[in-house]
Design a protein around this motif. Sequence first.
Motif, PDB file in Angstrom:
ATOM      1  N   TYR A   1      72.137 -19.473  42.530  1.00 17.49           N
ATOM      2  CA  TYR A   1      72.591 -18.252  43.254  1.00 17.49           C
ATOM      3  C   TYR A   1      72.367 -17.167  42.903  1.00 17.49           C
ATOM      4  CZ  TYR A   1      76.002 -15.068  45.752  1.00 17.49           C
ATOM      5  OH  TYR A   1      77.075 -14.223  46.264  1.00 17.49           O
ATOM      6  N   PRO A   2      72.126 -16.076  44.031  1.00 19.16           N
ATOM      7  CA  PRO A   2      72.260 -16.342  45.457  1.00 19.16           C
ATOM      8  C   PRO A   2      70.679 -16.852  46.131  1.00 19.16           C
ATOM      9  CG  PRO A   2      71.751 -14.307  44.735  1.00 19.16           C
ATOM     10  CD  PRO A   2      72.065 -14.822  43.494  1.00 19.16           C
ATOM     11  N   ALA A   3      70.869 -17.852  46.660  1.00 20.15           N
ATOM     12  CA  ALA A   3      70.358 -18.138  47.674  1.00 20.15           C
ATOM     13  C   ALA A   3      69.769 -17.207  49.318  1.00 20.15           C
ATOM     14  CB  ALA A   3      70.317 -19.674  47.927  1.00 20.15           C
ATOM     15  N   PRO A   4      68.867 -18.041  49.431  1.00 25.04           N
ATOM     16  CA  PRO A   4      67.871 -17.015  50.123  1.00 25.04           C
ATOM     17  C   PRO A   4      68.938 -16.510  51.504  1.00 25.04           C
ATOM     18  CG  PRO A   4      66.150 -18.895  49.708  1.00 25.04           C
ATOM     19  CD  PRO A   4      67.828 -18.618  49.251  1.00 25.04           C
ATOM     20  N   GLU A   5      69.980 -17.282  51.508  1.00 23.21           N
ATOM     21  CA  GLU A   5      70.571 -16.973  52.938  1.00 23.21           C
ATOM     22  C   GLU A   5      72.001 -16.304  52.243  1.00 23.21           C
ATOM     23  OE1 GLU A   5      70.618 -20.111  51.516  1.00 23.21           O
ATOM     24  OE2 GLU A   5      72.515 -20.822  51.697  1.00 23.21           O
ATOM     25  N   HIS A   6      72.129 -15.816  51.206  1.00 26.66           N
ATOM     26  CA  HIS A   6      73.105 -14.493  50.749  1.00 26.66           C
ATOM     27  C   HIS A   6      72.385 -13.696  50.376  1.00 26.66           C
ATOM     28  CE1 HIS A   6      74.764 -19.450  48.903  1.00 26.66           C
ATOM     29  NE2 HIS A   6      75.227 -18.184  50.093  1.00 26.66           N
ATOM     30  N   THR A   7      71.490 -13.261  51.312  1.00 23.43           N
ATOM     31  CA  THR A   7      70.066 -12.076  50.493  1.00 23.43           C
ATOM     32  C   THR A   7      69.613 -11.290  51.324  1.00 23.43           C
ATOM     33  OG1 THR A   7      69.794 -13.805  48.485  1.00 23.43           O
ATOM     34  CG2 THR A   7      68.370 -11.611  49.137  1.00 23.43           C
TER      35      THR A   7
END
Length: 264
Positions: free
Chosen positions: A257-263
């Motif tokens: 965390y953070p993964a690509p979808e949180h970035t």
Amino acid sequence: MPVTIMDVRAFKQRGERFAMLTAYDAPSARLLDEAGIPIILVGDTLGMVVLGHPTTLPVTMDDMVHHTAAVARGAKNALVVGDMPFMSYQASAEDAVRNAGRLLKEGGAGAVKLEGAGRNVEVVARLTEAGIPVMGHLGLTPQSVKQLSGHRVQGKTEEAAAQLRSGAKELEAAGAFAVVLEAVPSAVAQEVTSGLAIPTIGIGAGPHCDAQVLVWHDFLGITEGRLPRFVKSYASLGDEIRAAAGAFAREVADGTYPAPEHTY
Ligand code: KIV
């Protein structure tokens, strides 16, 4: 539709049992409101369960106004009851009217709660005359913890039970719209309940009260240590919060965390 004190009296007339829960902030109040809980009490347990004090005695009017206002912002329909903290009503009826007025004017409460009968019966009458609905509180009254020498079951002798019965009747006559009964034997709570036209709201007072109340942190399984026998936890949020915090810490440490979808 917002719950009124007339609705609360009608619950008893119709023999409808109801639930009250405490809350101390807006999102918690919103959840209880959405669940249809008719009364939310902003208890002075605030001092112990939120502010970390050993008793309710240090809680101030400013604390109560602050948290009552937050709860009132979160609750659309529930009747919000703001607790009168220690020394906000004991010294004089004038203090009581001014302080209770703050809970309605600044805190957005629909009613206030205060502990005890005796000299406080007159205070209840004065508040009611001033247009401020009052919930009473008898039995174990935690603001008297020093006088009671601890948090103990009350009303165990015939004399103490008789005092409870007469105190409840006096509060009703003075205009209280409901009475909390805390830590009293079930049989005594049953007698008090059957002698009143207004509802009793029990906490550690057995099954014969018209309503039951639990404290947010006990009810959700957040309180640490040994719980009083009357508490039933309806969730284990303490365990869930610890597990979630552990998972977050691990994912931050291992870079998950953070993964690509949180970035961005
Ligand atoms: O302060 C409080 O939360 C209360 C309930 C325990 C009834 O008085």
